[in-house]
Design a protein around this motif. Structure first.
Motif, PDB file in Angstrom:
ATOM      1  N   LYS A 183      33.286  -6.602 -70.445  1.00 11.20           N
ATOM      2  CA  LYS A 183      34.388  -7.734 -69.037  1.00 11.20           C
ATOM      3  C   LYS A 183      34.139  -6.889 -67.574  1.00 11.20           C
ATOM      4  O   LYS A 183      34.460  -7.390 -66.728  1.00 11.20           O
ATOM      5  CB  LYS A 183      35.030  -8.457 -69.593  1.00 11.20           C
ATOM      6  N   VAL A 184      35.439  -5.207 -68.278  1.00  5.92           N
ATOM      7  CA  VAL A 184      35.484  -4.693 -67.103  1.00  5.92           C
ATOM      8  C   VAL A 184      33.940  -4.497 -66.622  1.00  5.92           C
ATOM      9  O   VAL A 184      34.356  -4.255 -65.136  1.00  5.92           O
ATOM     10  CB  VAL A 184      36.114  -3.401 -68.239  1.00  5.92           C
ATOM     11  N   MET A 215      41.487  -9.007 -69.131  1.00  2.00           N
ATOM     12  CA  MET A 215      42.945  -8.428 -68.661  1.00  2.00           C
ATOM     13  C   MET A 215      42.502  -7.043 -67.796  1.00  2.00           C
ATOM     14  O   MET A 215      43.385  -6.575 -66.654  1.00  2.00           O
ATOM     15  CB  MET A 215      43.997  -8.786 -68.942  1.00  2.00           C
ATOM     16  N   LYS A 216      41.872  -5.844 -68.733  1.00  2.00           N
ATOM     17  CA  LYS A 216      41.978  -4.397 -68.861  1.00  2.00           C
ATOM     18  C   LYS A 216      41.552  -4.705 -66.692  1.00  2.00           C
ATOM     19  O   LYS A 216      41.811  -3.042 -66.270  1.00  2.00           O
ATOM     20  CB  LYS A 216      41.377  -3.913 -69.694  1.00  2.00           C
ATOM     21  N   LEU A 247      51.958 -14.735 -68.468  1.00  2.00           N
ATOM     22  CA  LEU A 247      50.315 -13.661 -68.275  1.00  2.00           C
ATOM     23  C   LEU A 247      49.077 -13.686 -68.065  1.00  2.00           C
ATOM     24  O   LEU A 247      48.545 -13.763 -67.236  1.00  2.00           O
ATOM     25  CB  LEU A 247      50.639 -12.300 -69.476  1.00  2.00           C
ATOM     26  N   PRO A 248      48.853 -15.046 -69.428  1.00  2.43           N
ATOM     27  CA  PRO A 248      47.049 -15.251 -68.927  1.00  2.43           C
ATOM     28  C   PRO A 248      47.194 -15.708 -67.664  1.00  2.43           C
ATOM     29  O   PRO A 248      46.047 -16.446 -66.965  1.00  2.43           O
ATOM     30  CB  PRO A 248      47.161 -16.539 -70.203  1.00  2.43           C
ATOM     31  N   LEU A 249      48.533 -16.824 -67.685  1.00  2.00           N
ATOM     32  CA  LEU A 249      48.124 -17.500 -65.814  1.00  2.00           C
ATOM     33  C   LEU A 249      47.799 -16.991 -65.031  1.00  2.00           C
ATOM     34  O   LEU A 249      47.477 -16.507 -63.958  1.00  2.00           O
ATOM     35  CB  LEU A 249      49.372 -18.569 -65.518  1.00  2.00           C
TER      36      LEU A 249
END
Length: 224
Positions: free
Chosen positions: A17-18, A153-154, A192-194
Motif C-alpha cells: 500500500k505504501v 496510513m504509513k 485519526l482514521p478520518l
C-alpha cells in the motif's frame, strides 16, 4: 525533500500500500524539491520577521502562568523519524492525557487566546526551517499513535509532517469531539482514521494548488 528509493524505506513502511503512494510521489520529485527549498527559505524569513512578535507572546505566556514559554513534544515526521515539535505553551504543567478535550481545565487564559488564532504554532517555523516539517503536510502525531497506523496510513510518512493540512483545518476543533471517558481510545478509533483519509488524498494530489489552498483555508479559519 528527497524521496528515498522504496527499498531504503524503514522496514515497517515496506508494504504494497505504501508502494502505491511511493510510485505516485516518484513522478513528482521536481515538485518535492521545489517544496523543500520554498519551505526552508520562507520559514527562515518568516521566523526572523515574526521574532519580535514571538518575544511578546513568550512574555505573555510567562506572565499568565508559571512554567516555560515554549512546549516541546516528541512527534514523528518523514520516514518515521522522531523530532521535538515546538509550540508556545498553552496549558498548565502537570499530569494529564496527551490530547485536549473540550474545555480542558489545563488550558490557560493566554493559551486559549493563542489556540483561537493558532498563534501557538508560530515557533514551528523553526521546525520547518531546519527540515523537520513542511508548511503543508500531514500533521505529526506522537509515537504512541503512529504505532497504531495501518499499512496505508504509513504512506503519510513518505513526506515531512506539516504545519497545517486540509485535515487539520477540518478538525481544528477536534477537542470538542472527544467526549468519551477514554479520549485517546476514541481518537484512535474515530478521529485519526478520518484525518488520515484527507492526508492520503493529499498525497495522491500533492501540488502547489493543494498547498496554497490549505494555507489559505488555515488563515481564514484562524479569524473566522
Amino acid at each position: 525533500m528527497k524521496l528515498l528509493p522504496f527499498y531504503q524505506l524503514p522496514q515497517t513502511m515496506q508494504n504494497h500500500k505504501v508502494l502505491l503512494y511511493h510510485c505516485q510521489l516518484t513522478k513528482k520529485q521536481g515538485y518535492l524539491r521545489q517544496k523543500q527549498w520554498f519551505d526552508k527559505i520562507a520559514a527562515a524569513l518568516l521566523f526572523l520577521l515574526l521574532f519580535p512578535l514571538m518575544v511578546v507572546l513568550a512574555l505573555y505566556v510567562k506572565a499568565d502562568s508559571p512554567g516555560p514559554a515554549l512546549f516541546w513534544q516528541k512527534r514523528v515526521t518523514q520516514y518515521g523519524r522522531e523530532f521535538f515539535i515546538c509550540k508556545f505553551r498553552t496549558m498548565n504543567q502537570g499530569p494529564g492525557t496527551k490530547l485536549t478535550a473540550g474545555q480542558d481545565a489545563r488550558i490557560t487564559k493566554a493559551g486559549a487566546f493563542l489556540r483561537k488564532y493558532r498563534l501557538d504554532e508560530i515557533p514551528q517555523l523553526w521546525n520547518i526551517a531546519v527540515g523537520d516539517m513542511s508548511f503543508v503536510g500531514p500533521r505529526p502525531e506522537i509515537p504512541e499513535f503512529v504505532a497504531h497506523y495501518t499499512d496505508e496510513m504509513k504512506a503519510t510518512l513518505l513526506v515531512p509532517a506539516g504545519l497545517t493540512s486540509q485535515a487539520s483545518v477540518l478538525f481544528r476543533n477536534e477537542g470538542e469531539l472527544l467526549v468519551s471517558e477514554n479520549i485517546e481510545e476514541q481518537y484512535l478509533r474515530e478521529i485519526l482514521p478520518l484525518k488520515m483519509k484527507y492526508n492520503l488524498a493529499y498525497l495522491r494530489n500533492i501540488c502547489w494548488q493543494e498547498d496554497i489552498a490549505a494555507l489559505c483555508k488555515t488563515l481564514f479559519s484562524a479569524f473566522y
